[in-house]
Design a protein around this motif. Structure first.
Motif, PDB file in Angstrom:
ATOM      1  N   GLY A  90      42.292 -20.841  -5.569  1.00 21.84           N
ATOM      2  CA  GLY A  90      43.659 -20.505  -5.191  1.00 21.84           C
ATOM      3  C   GLY A  90      43.771 -19.433  -4.131  1.00 21.84           C
ATOM      4  N   ALA A  91      42.648 -19.048  -3.520  1.00 26.05           N
ATOM      5  CA  ALA A  91      42.673 -17.983  -2.520  1.00 26.05           C
ATOM      6  C   ALA A  91      43.162 -18.456  -1.149  1.00 26.05           C
ATOM      7  CB  ALA A  91      41.280 -17.363  -2.374  1.00 26.05           C
ATOM      8  N   GLY A  92      43.194 -19.774  -0.905  1.00 24.66           N
ATOM      9  CA  GLY A  92      43.671 -20.299   0.375  1.00 24.66           C
ATOM     10  C   GLY A  92      42.578 -20.857   1.269  1.00 24.66           C
ATOM     11  N   LYS A  93      41.375 -21.022   0.751  1.00 23.90           N
ATOM     12  CA  LYS A  93      40.270 -21.543   1.560  1.00 23.90           C
ATOM     13  C   LYS A  93      40.573 -22.935   2.108  1.00 23.90           C
ATOM     14  CE  LYS A  93      37.456 -21.252  -1.876  1.00 23.90           C
ATOM     15  NZ  LYS A  93      38.318 -20.731  -2.928  1.00 23.90           N
ATOM     16  N   THR A  94      40.972 -23.839   1.237  1.00 24.96           N
ATOM     17  CA  THR A  94      41.265 -25.209   1.657  1.00 24.96           C
ATOM     18  C   THR A  94      42.486 -25.244   2.566  1.00 24.96           C
ATOM     19  OG1 THR A  94      40.275 -26.095  -0.346  1.00 24.96           O
ATOM     20  CG2 THR A  94      41.780 -27.556   0.846  1.00 24.96           C
ATOM     21  N   SER A  95      43.470 -24.434   2.294  1.00 24.13           N
ATOM     22  CA  SER A  95      44.662 -24.374   3.157  1.00 24.13           C
ATOM     23  C   SER A  95      44.277 -23.945   4.562  1.00 24.13           C
ATOM     24  CB  SER A  95      45.689 -23.405   2.576  1.00 24.13           C
ATOM     25  OG  SER A  95      46.153 -23.857   1.327  1.00 24.13           O
ATOM     26  N   LEU A  96      43.420 -22.943   4.683  1.00 24.94           N
ATOM     27  CA  LEU A  96      42.953 -22.496   6.001  1.00 24.94           C
ATOM     28  C   LEU A  96      42.200 -23.611   6.704  1.00 24.94           C
ATOM     29  CD1 LEU A  96      42.504 -20.364   8.173  1.00 24.94           C
ATOM     30  CD2 LEU A  96      40.495 -19.605   6.881  1.00 24.94           C
ATOM     31  N   MET A  97      41.307 -24.296   6.007  1.00 32.20           N
ATOM     32  CA  MET A  97      40.530 -25.368   6.627  1.00 32.20           C
ATOM     33  C   MET A  97      41.430 -26.537   7.044  1.00 32.20           C
ATOM     34  SD  MET A  97      37.574 -24.232   6.945  1.00 32.20           S
ATOM     35  CE  MET A  97      36.871 -25.730   7.581  1.00 32.20           C
ATOM     36  N   ARG A  98      42.435 -26.845   6.258  1.00 33.69           N
ATOM     37  CA  ARG A  98      43.364 -27.925   6.605  1.00 33.69           C
ATOM     38  C   ARG A  98      44.151 -27.585   7.876  1.00 33.69           C
ATOM     39  NH1 ARG A  98      44.562 -32.036   3.304  1.00 33.69           N
ATOM     40  NH2 ARG A  98      46.747 -32.050   3.967  1.00 33.69           N
ATOM     41  N   ILE A  99      44.510 -26.327   8.043  1.00 33.81           N
ATOM     42  CA  ILE A  99      45.205 -25.905   9.266  1.00 33.81           C
ATOM     43  C   ILE A  99      44.255 -25.959  10.459  1.00 33.81           C
ATOM     44  CG2 ILE A  99      46.265 -23.929  10.440  1.00 33.81           C
ATOM     45  CD1 ILE A  99      47.504 -23.198   7.690  1.00 33.81           C
ATOM     46  N   LEU A 100      43.035 -25.465  10.295  1.00 33.71           N
ATOM     47  CA  LEU A 100      42.075 -25.462  11.399  1.00 33.71           C
ATOM     48  C   LEU A 100      41.722 -26.870  11.864  1.00 33.71           C
ATOM     49  CD1 LEU A 100      39.584 -22.635  10.354  1.00 33.71           C
ATOM     50  CD2 LEU A 100      41.434 -22.526  12.027  1.00 33.71           C
ATOM     51  N   THR A 101      41.764 -27.850  10.956  1.00 31.82           N
ATOM     52  CA  THR A 101      41.418 -29.225  11.314  1.00 31.82           C
ATOM     53  C   THR A 101      42.638 -30.078  11.645  1.00 31.82           C
ATOM     54  OG1 THR A 101      41.383 -29.872   8.980  1.00 31.82           O
ATOM     55  CG2 THR A 101      39.282 -29.187   9.972  1.00 31.82           C
ATOM     56  N   VAL A 121      42.502 -16.847  14.921  1.00 27.91           N
ATOM     57  CA  VAL A 121      43.644 -16.948  14.018  1.00 27.91           C
ATOM     58  C   VAL A 121      44.347 -15.601  14.021  1.00 27.91           C
ATOM     59  CG1 VAL A 121      44.356 -17.330  11.635  1.00 27.91           C
ATOM     60  CG2 VAL A 121      42.467 -18.652  12.589  1.00 27.91           C
ATOM     61  N   ARG A 122      45.662 -15.597  14.228  1.00 30.96           N
ATOM     62  CA  ARG A 122      46.438 -14.362  14.258  1.00 30.96           C
ATOM     63  C   ARG A 122      47.663 -14.485  13.366  1.00 30.96           C
ATOM     64  NH1 ARG A 122      42.411 -13.232  15.877  1.00 30.96           N
ATOM     65  NH2 ARG A 122      41.764 -12.393  17.870  1.00 30.96           N
ATOM     66  N   ASP A 123      47.773 -13.580  12.401  1.00 35.96           N
ATOM     67  CA  ASP A 123      48.953 -13.463  11.531  1.00 35.96           C
ATOM     68  C   ASP A 123      49.376 -14.801  10.925  1.00 35.96           C
ATOM     69  OD1 ASP A 123      49.134 -10.694  12.094  1.00 35.96           O
ATOM     70  OD2 ASP A 123      50.097 -11.174  13.995  1.00 35.96           O
ATOM     71  N   LEU A 124      48.411 -15.559  10.442  1.00 44.56           N
ATOM     72  CA  LEU A 124      48.657 -16.890   9.895  1.00 44.56           C
ATOM     73  C   LEU A 124      49.336 -16.813   8.532  1.00 44.56           C
ATOM     74  CD1 LEU A 124      48.153 -19.931  10.324  1.00 44.56           C
ATOM     75  CD2 LEU A 124      46.015 -19.627   9.076  1.00 44.56           C
ATOM     76  N   VAL A 125      50.437 -17.536   8.388  1.00 43.97           N
ATOM     77  CA  VAL A 125      51.181 -17.609   7.130  1.00 43.97           C
ATOM     78  C   VAL A 125      51.392 -19.072   6.798  1.00 43.97           C
ATOM     79  CG1 VAL A 125      53.383 -17.108   5.996  1.00 43.97           C
ATOM     80  CG2 VAL A 125      52.355 -15.413   7.516  1.00 43.97           C
ATOM     81  N   LEU A 126      51.161 -19.420   5.520  1.00 45.83           N
ATOM     82  CA  LEU A 126      51.456 -20.757   5.032  1.00 45.83           C
ATOM     83  C   LEU A 126      52.185 -20.633   3.711  1.00 45.83           C
ATOM     84  CD1 LEU A 126      51.207 -23.850   5.214  1.00 45.83           C
ATOM     85  CD2 LEU A 126      49.065 -23.645   3.937  1.00 45.83           C
ATOM     86  N   ASP A 127      53.452 -21.032   3.705  1.00 49.05           N
ATOM     87  CA  ASP A 127      54.236 -21.062   2.470  1.00 49.05           C
ATOM     88  C   ASP A 127      53.951 -22.381   1.783  1.00 49.05           C
ATOM     89  OD1 ASP A 127      55.383 -18.597   3.013  1.00 49.05           O
ATOM     90  OD2 ASP A 127      57.028 -19.493   4.139  1.00 49.05           O
ATOM     91  N   PHE A 128      53.713 -22.319   0.465  1.00 51.43           N
ATOM     92  CA  PHE A 128      53.259 -23.494  -0.253  1.00 51.43           C
ATOM     93  C   PHE A 128      53.739 -23.445  -1.692  1.00 51.43           C
ATOM     94  CE2 PHE A 128      49.808 -25.761  -2.531  1.00 51.43           C
ATOM     95  CZ  PHE A 128      49.872 -26.965  -1.866  1.00 51.43           C
ATOM     96  N   GLY A 156      56.563 -22.881  -3.289  1.00 51.61           N
ATOM     97  CA  GLY A 156      57.342 -21.744  -3.742  1.00 51.61           C
ATOM     98  C   GLY A 156      56.616 -20.416  -3.666  1.00 51.61           C
ATOM     99  N   GLY A 157      55.430 -20.400  -3.097  1.00 52.63           N
ATOM    100  CA  GLY A 157      54.663 -19.164  -2.940  1.00 52.63           C
ATOM    101  C   GLY A 157      54.041 -19.125  -1.559  1.00 52.63           C
ATOM    102  N   GLN A 158      53.051 -18.277  -1.417  1.00 53.52           N
ATOM    103  CA  GLN A 158      52.389 -18.149  -0.125  1.00 53.52           C
ATOM    104  C   GLN A 158      50.897 -18.410  -0.311  1.00 53.52           C
ATOM    105  OE1 GLN A 158      52.457 -14.342   2.023  1.00 53.52           O
ATOM    106  NE2 GLN A 158      54.074 -15.256   3.259  1.00 53.52           N
ATOM    107  N   ALA A 159      50.390 -19.479   0.323  1.00 53.65           N
ATOM    108  CA  ALA A 159      48.972 -19.805   0.248  1.00 53.65           C
ATOM    109  C   ALA A 159      48.170 -18.878   1.156  1.00 53.65           C
ATOM    110  CB  ALA A 159      48.738 -21.256   0.644  1.00 53.65           C
ATOM    111  N   LEU A 160      48.730 -18.545   2.319  1.00 53.95           N
ATOM    112  CA  LEU A 160      48.093 -17.626   3.264  1.00 53.95           C
ATOM    113  C   LEU A 160      49.139 -16.628   3.723  1.00 53.95           C
ATOM    114  CD1 LEU A 160      46.212 -20.260   5.443  1.00 53.95           C
ATOM    115  CD2 LEU A 160      45.195 -18.780   3.714  1.00 53.95           C
TER     116      LEU A 160
END
Length: 72
Positions: A46-57, A13-20, A22-26
């Motif tokens: 709210g740290a972005g754990k689930t967001s990261l896993m959803r992207i990886l899967t 994972v490199r420089d991963l950003v997820l806007d969610f 109205g804010g930023q999840a990652l």
């Protein structure tokens, strides 16, 4: 941790950003996960754990950055 691509990583994972919502999840996450190992993902609510896993899967798409799972 190096920012270069490592051929022996199962997940890169490199420089991963997820806007969610109205804010930023990652924001700018970079990591490598070795194959054949057990990894833990810890953090507060709210740290972005689930967001990261959803992207990886493949259930969610990143706003920007690069994600490679087994080279794909």
């Amino acid at each position: 941790m190096s920012t270069e691509t490592t051929a022996d990583s199962a997940v890169q994972v490199r420089d991963l950003v997820l806007d969610f919502r109205g804010g930023q999840a990652l924001g700018g996450v970079s990591l490598d996960l070795a194959p054949n190992a057990i990894h833990g993902l810890l953090g507060r609510n709210g740290a972005g754990k689930t967001s990261l896993m959803r992207i990886l899967t493949g259930q969610e798409f990143e706003t920007s950055g690069t994600v490679r799972v087994f080279g794909e």
